[in-house]
Design an enzyme around this catalytic site. Structure first.
Site, PDB file in Angstrom:
ATOM      1  N   ARG A   1     -45.153  15.246   7.695  1.00  0.00           N
ATOM      2  CA  ARG A   1     -44.707  16.007   8.854  1.00  0.00           C
ATOM      3  C   ARG A   1     -45.937  16.353   9.688  1.00  0.00           C
ATOM      4  O   ARG A   1     -47.069  16.106   9.269  1.00  0.00           O
ATOM      5  CB  ARG A   1     -43.964  17.284   8.405  1.00  0.00           C
ATOM      6  CG  ARG A   1     -44.860  18.312   7.751  1.00  0.00           C
ATOM      7  CD  ARG A   1     -44.113  19.526   7.219  1.00  0.00           C
ATOM      8  NE  ARG A   1     -43.736  20.451   8.274  1.00  0.00           N
ATOM      9  CZ  ARG A   1     -43.422  21.736   8.056  1.00  0.00           C
ATOM     10  NH1 ARG A   1     -43.452  22.240   6.823  1.00  0.00           N
ATOM     11  NH2 ARG A   1     -43.080  22.522   9.048  1.00  0.00           N
ATOM     12  N   ARG A   2     -45.741  16.933  10.877  1.00  0.00           N
ATOM     13  CA  ARG A   2     -46.815  17.440  11.737  1.00  0.00           C
ATOM     14  C   ARG A   2     -47.969  16.452  11.873  1.00  0.00           C
ATOM     15  O   ARG A   2     -49.127  16.799  11.643  1.00  0.00           O
ATOM     16  CB  ARG A   2     -47.355  18.746  11.145  1.00  0.00           C
ATOM     17  CG  ARG A   2     -46.350  19.864  11.163  1.00  0.00           C
ATOM     18  CD  ARG A   2     -46.887  21.119  10.552  1.00  0.00           C
ATOM     19  NE  ARG A   2     -46.162  22.279  11.068  1.00  0.00           N
ATOM     20  CZ  ARG A   2     -46.358  23.509  10.658  1.00  0.00           C
ATOM     21  NH1 ARG A   2     -47.243  23.767   9.734  1.00  0.00           N
ATOM     22  NH2 ARG A   2     -45.668  24.509  11.178  1.00  0.00           N
TER      23      ARG A   2
ATOM     24  N   TYR B   1     -33.389  33.961   7.532  1.00  0.00           N
ATOM     25  CA  TYR B   1     -32.095  34.672   7.443  1.00  0.00           C
ATOM     26  C   TYR B   1     -31.895  35.582   8.636  1.00  0.00           C
ATOM     27  O   TYR B   1     -30.750  35.884   9.012  1.00  0.00           O
ATOM     28  CB  TYR B   1     -31.963  35.387   6.094  1.00  0.00           C
ATOM     29  CG  TYR B   1     -31.932  34.355   4.996  1.00  0.00           C
ATOM     30  CD1 TYR B   1     -30.842  33.496   4.878  1.00  0.00           C
ATOM     31  CD2 TYR B   1     -33.012  34.157   4.151  1.00  0.00           C
ATOM     32  CE1 TYR B   1     -30.831  32.477   3.939  1.00  0.00           C
ATOM     33  CE2 TYR B   1     -33.012  33.143   3.210  1.00  0.00           C
ATOM     34  CZ  TYR B   1     -31.921  32.306   3.104  1.00  0.00           C
ATOM     35  OH  TYR B   1     -31.913  31.299   2.198  1.00  0.00           O
TER      36      TYR B   1
ATOM     37  N   HIS C   1     -39.855  33.480   5.123  1.00  0.00           N
ATOM     38  CA  HIS C   1     -38.515  33.187   4.623  1.00  0.00           C
ATOM     39  C   HIS C   1     -37.442  34.165   5.074  1.00  0.00           C
ATOM     40  O   HIS C   1     -36.394  33.729   5.542  1.00  0.00           O
ATOM     41  CB  HIS C   1     -38.452  32.921   3.124  1.00  0.00           C
ATOM     42  CG  HIS C   1     -37.212  32.103   2.868  1.00  0.00           C
ATOM     43  ND1 HIS C   1     -37.162  30.744   3.079  1.00  0.00           N
ATOM     44  CD2 HIS C   1     -35.964  32.479   2.557  1.00  0.00           C
ATOM     45  CE1 HIS C   1     -35.930  30.310   2.882  1.00  0.00           C
ATOM     46  NE2 HIS C   1     -35.177  31.333   2.561  1.00  0.00           N
TER      47      HIS C   1
ATOM     48  N   HIS D   1     -34.627  18.996   6.870  1.00  0.00           N
ATOM     49  CA  HIS D   1     -33.902  20.148   6.311  1.00  0.00           C
ATOM     50  C   HIS D   1     -33.747  21.259   7.348  1.00  0.00           C
ATOM     51  O   HIS D   1     -32.649  21.744   7.600  1.00  0.00           O
ATOM     52  CB  HIS D   1     -34.628  20.688   5.069  1.00  0.00           C
ATOM     53  CG  HIS D   1     -34.305  22.115   4.750  1.00  0.00           C
ATOM     54  ND1 HIS D   1     -33.045  22.533   4.341  1.00  0.00           N
ATOM     55  CD2 HIS D   1     -35.067  23.245   4.810  1.00  0.00           C
ATOM     56  CE1 HIS D   1     -33.054  23.841   4.148  1.00  0.00           C
ATOM     57  NE2 HIS D   1     -34.255  24.304   4.432  1.00  0.00           N
ATOM     58  N   PHE D   2     -34.867  21.611   7.989  1.00  0.00           N
ATOM     59  CA  PHE D   2     -34.703  22.809   8.814  1.00  0.00           C
ATOM     60  C   PHE D   2     -34.027  22.534  10.149  1.00  0.00           C
ATOM     61  O   PHE D   2     -33.479  23.446  10.755  1.00  0.00           O
ATOM     62  CB  PHE D   2     -35.989  23.629   8.925  1.00  0.00           C
ATOM     63  CG  PHE D   2     -37.157  23.079   9.673  1.00  0.00           C
ATOM     64  CD1 PHE D   2     -37.123  22.920  11.037  1.00  0.00           C
ATOM     65  CD2 PHE D   2     -38.342  22.802   8.996  1.00  0.00           C
ATOM     66  CE1 PHE D   2     -38.239  22.467  11.723  1.00  0.00           C
ATOM     67  CE2 PHE D   2     -39.463  22.354   9.679  1.00  0.00           C
ATOM     68  CZ  PHE D   2     -39.402  22.179  11.051  1.00  0.00           C
ATOM     69  N   HIS D   3     -33.984  21.256  10.586  1.00  0.00           N
ATOM     70  CA  HIS D   3     -33.167  21.006  11.781  1.00  0.00           C
ATOM     71  C   HIS D   3     -31.686  21.091  11.423  1.00  0.00           C
ATOM     72  O   HIS D   3     -30.862  21.377  12.290  1.00  0.00           O
ATOM     73  CB  HIS D   3     -33.521  19.660  12.418  1.00  0.00           C
ATOM     74  CG  HIS D   3     -34.748  19.761  13.270  1.00  0.00           C
ATOM     75  ND1 HIS D   3     -36.020  19.686  12.755  1.00  0.00           N
ATOM     76  CD2 HIS D   3     -34.913  19.991  14.604  1.00  0.00           C
ATOM     77  CE1 HIS D   3     -36.904  19.847  13.734  1.00  0.00           C
ATOM     78  NE2 HIS D   3     -36.257  20.039  14.849  1.00  0.00           N
TER      79      HIS D   3
END
Ligand code: HAS
Length: 567
Positions: free
Chosen positions: A442-443, A229, A225, A379-381
């Protein structure tokens, strides 16, 4: 209007190093993005095979994640860090140390890449057991990280020299941001180093028979995590120090920038268990504590949203914008001379959605619906492939053009690229969000399962979501191609002036002097305390857990060997 106040003639060695640290991962990025396109084709059922052109599905997915999310980002952060430190602190760097860092990073990357390409490290970017890689992969990752640490340590002498020369003065905001980036990186990579050196390498070498899976996963997310950042912070440096000037105005509040950077130092790490809400072996108390801290780590991004909106409004009004909403029309959306604005602004628009969905994930109970579904890549894209990717590639192009003294080529293509990427990513993510909320995993090589009408697993009701995903992914690939054309045409174009280091510098509108954000010390002490509070008990729980160790498995099949033998 001149965007850059001053140009610096930097040492030839440093200039070359920054350029190679940008160009080398950019070449690898072509491979990384190609495998992104392959992903959507497999998932939409357009490729119904376990491999394409000799590279397996999971091998391609590993390349996609490792190259785009680990290699490209780390090289860029180091190159950008050198540029910021040299520009703002005005002192030459120790080039022997700089080349050592560079060498470690290159050797590490090549080792890891060779392991993945030869099919011996198909472990995805999270590399947690029971998936096991060849030792070369783990050693490569360690060298890459070590090289980036050396680069950071090389920035400390000029920093302290600057502090001695200007006692009592505020450290430039961009330097605070880049230091926050690498402090977060040190915090993040320490547990990863422990995981790799003490658990994964001995296991991969065959020195120990198995590995403690819950402990390895916890150490990974202890890294995983703050890692996000570490990705976000260099983009925030550009947002706070460059976007206001590009908008035609000033940074609304210098204090907000410092607070954001330091707040992320404090809260980026004690939140990793929000990736493990569904996992056994960790008590719900600690899951709740991490969920609570996650809400706190979102606060600086809300602060950023308001500060940047106010800064852009100020800039737009300076450019003649009027009215409650009318000022939005005065921003330089497609201004070819301020083209970097389009990269930064498009990233912000995407991040509104990436941020909201992050808060949904962080809500302990809602995460049960979306965990491990295609919602997650959506979300992470919208975070790493949104503000982070656009800011990084925009700044890479900016630095290459300035350092080589070359004119940007295909200016219209350049200024529109971020919006086409945004269109692609919004369509792609909408598909993945819809599919994820309906349970699409996913994956997963869906071309051989849920997207194959011949398979008993076929899921016709995910068809619409998969179609959106593949249309969006293809548009993203087209936008990336546009960027590569601009980048390499500029790089290989003719020099029309001497190359120099130039950055865009925004003046603050409110230049507050708040002592607590003028020092790292209380934030570092707070971060250390929070880490002990957040991780001492959960790590003890995983060490004491009596789960079976990682079972032996063959790299050709993700199922553990004993299950295969029972068949
Ligand atoms: Fe996340 C999973 C929660 C931010 C990346 N995240 C991931 C994974 C990645 C990732 C890679 O709690 C998957 C890992 C894996 O492989 O399993 N994430 C959050 C939260 C935030 C957040 C609360 N994530 C990021 C950022 C990333 C990133 C940033 C990369 C750079 N995330 C989670 C959780 C999971 C997770 C759970 C695990 C779920 C699971 O089940 O596995 C927050 O930091 C977000 C705060 C952001 C905001 C948005 C502020 C908006 C701004 C834009 C303003 C716009 C303007 C212009 C002014 C509050 C600054 C407006 C103009 C217009 C016209 C609109």
């Amino acid at each position: 209007m001149e965007l850059s106040e001053r140009k610096i003639d930097i040492e030839l060695g440093l200039k070359r190093m920054i350029l190679i640290e940008i160009i080398f991962p950019m070449v690898l990025l072509i491979l990384g993005i190609y495998h992104g396109l392959m992903q959507v084709l497999y998932r939409a059922g357009m490729i119904r095979n376990s491999q394409f052109l000799g590279l397996g599905y999971f091998q391609g997915l590993t390349l996609h994640g490792v190259v785009n999310a680990i290699v490209f980002t780390t090289f860029f952060a180091v190159a950008f860090g050198y540029a910021i430190i040299r520009y703002y602190l005005g002192r030459p760097l120790n080039m022997k140390v700089a080349w050592l860092s560079f060498g470690l990073m290159i050797v590490g990357t090549l080792l890891a890449a060779l392991a993945i390409l030869s099919g011996k490290a198909t472990v995805l970017y999270t590399f947690y057991p029971p998936l096991r890689a060849h030792p070369a992969f783990y050693i490569g990752v360690v060298l890459l990280v070590l090289g980036s640490w050396v680069a950071f340590f090389n920035w400390l002498p000029p920093y302290f020299a600057w502090k001695r020369e200007y006692p009592g003065e505020k450290v430039p905001l961009a330097v605070v941001g880049i230091f926050a980036t690498f402090i977060v990186w040190l915090i993040a990579t320490t547990p990863a180093a422990i995981e790799i050196i003490f658990l994964l390498i001995p296991w991969s070498m065959g020195w120990v028979a198995t590995v403690n899976v819950p402990l390895a996963r916890m150490l990974f997310w202890f890294f995983g995590h703050p890692l996000v950042y570490f990705w976000l912070l260099p983009a925030y440096v550009m947002y706070y120090t460059m976007l206001p000037k590009l908008s035609g105005g000033k940074l609304y509040s210098d204090f907000a920038g410092r607070l954001t950077f330091l707040w992320l130092v404090l809260y980026s790490a004690p939140v990793g268990i929000h990736h493990q809400f569904t996992e056994p072996g960790i008590s719900s108390t600690w899951k709740f504590v991490h969920a609570f801290f996650t809400m706190l780590v979102a606060i600086p991004s809300f602060v950023t949203a308001f500060t940047l909106a106010a800064s852009m409004e100020y800039g737009a009004r300076e450019r003649g914008g009027r009215g409650l909403m009318g000022w939005w029309t005065k921003l330089p959306y497609i201004d070819k001379d301020r083209w970097l604005f389009s990269y930064l602004f498009a990233g912000l628009v995407i991040f509104v959605f990436g941020g909201v969905t992050g808060v949904i994930n962080a809500s302990y109970n809602l995460d049960n619906v979306v965990h491990n579904t295609s919602w997650l890549p959506a979300h992470f894209h919208q975070t790493i492939a949104g503000p982070v990717f656009l800011a990084y590639i925009g700044m890479s192009l900016f630095l290459v053009a300035k350092l080589t003294g070359k004119e940007i080529k295909f200016k219209a293509l350049n200024v529109w690229m971020p919006y086409i990427w945004t269109l692609g990513i919004m369509i792609f993510s909408t598909g993945l969000f819809i599919g994820g909320a309906a349970g699409e995993p996913r994956r997963t090589n869906m071309g051989m399962s849920y997207a194959d009408p011949q398979s008993h697993l076929y899921h016709a009701d995910w068809g619409y979501a998969k179609m959106l995903g593949s249309i969006g992914g293809t548009i993203m690939a087209i936008a990336a191609l546009m960027f590569f054309v601009v980048f390499f045409a500029t790089l290989f174009g003719k020099r029309n002036k001497p190359g120099a280091l130039e950055l865009i510098v925004s003046e603050p509108y409110y230049n507050e002097r708040v002592p607590v954000v003028q020092t790292f010390t209380p934030w570092l002490v707070g971060a250390a305390l929070l880490l002990v509070i957040a991780y001492a008990a959960p790590i003890t729980q995983t060490i004491r857990s009596n789960f079976p160790g990682a079972p032996p498995y063959s790299p050709d099949n993700p199922a553990p060997l004993h299950l295969m033998q029972n068949k």
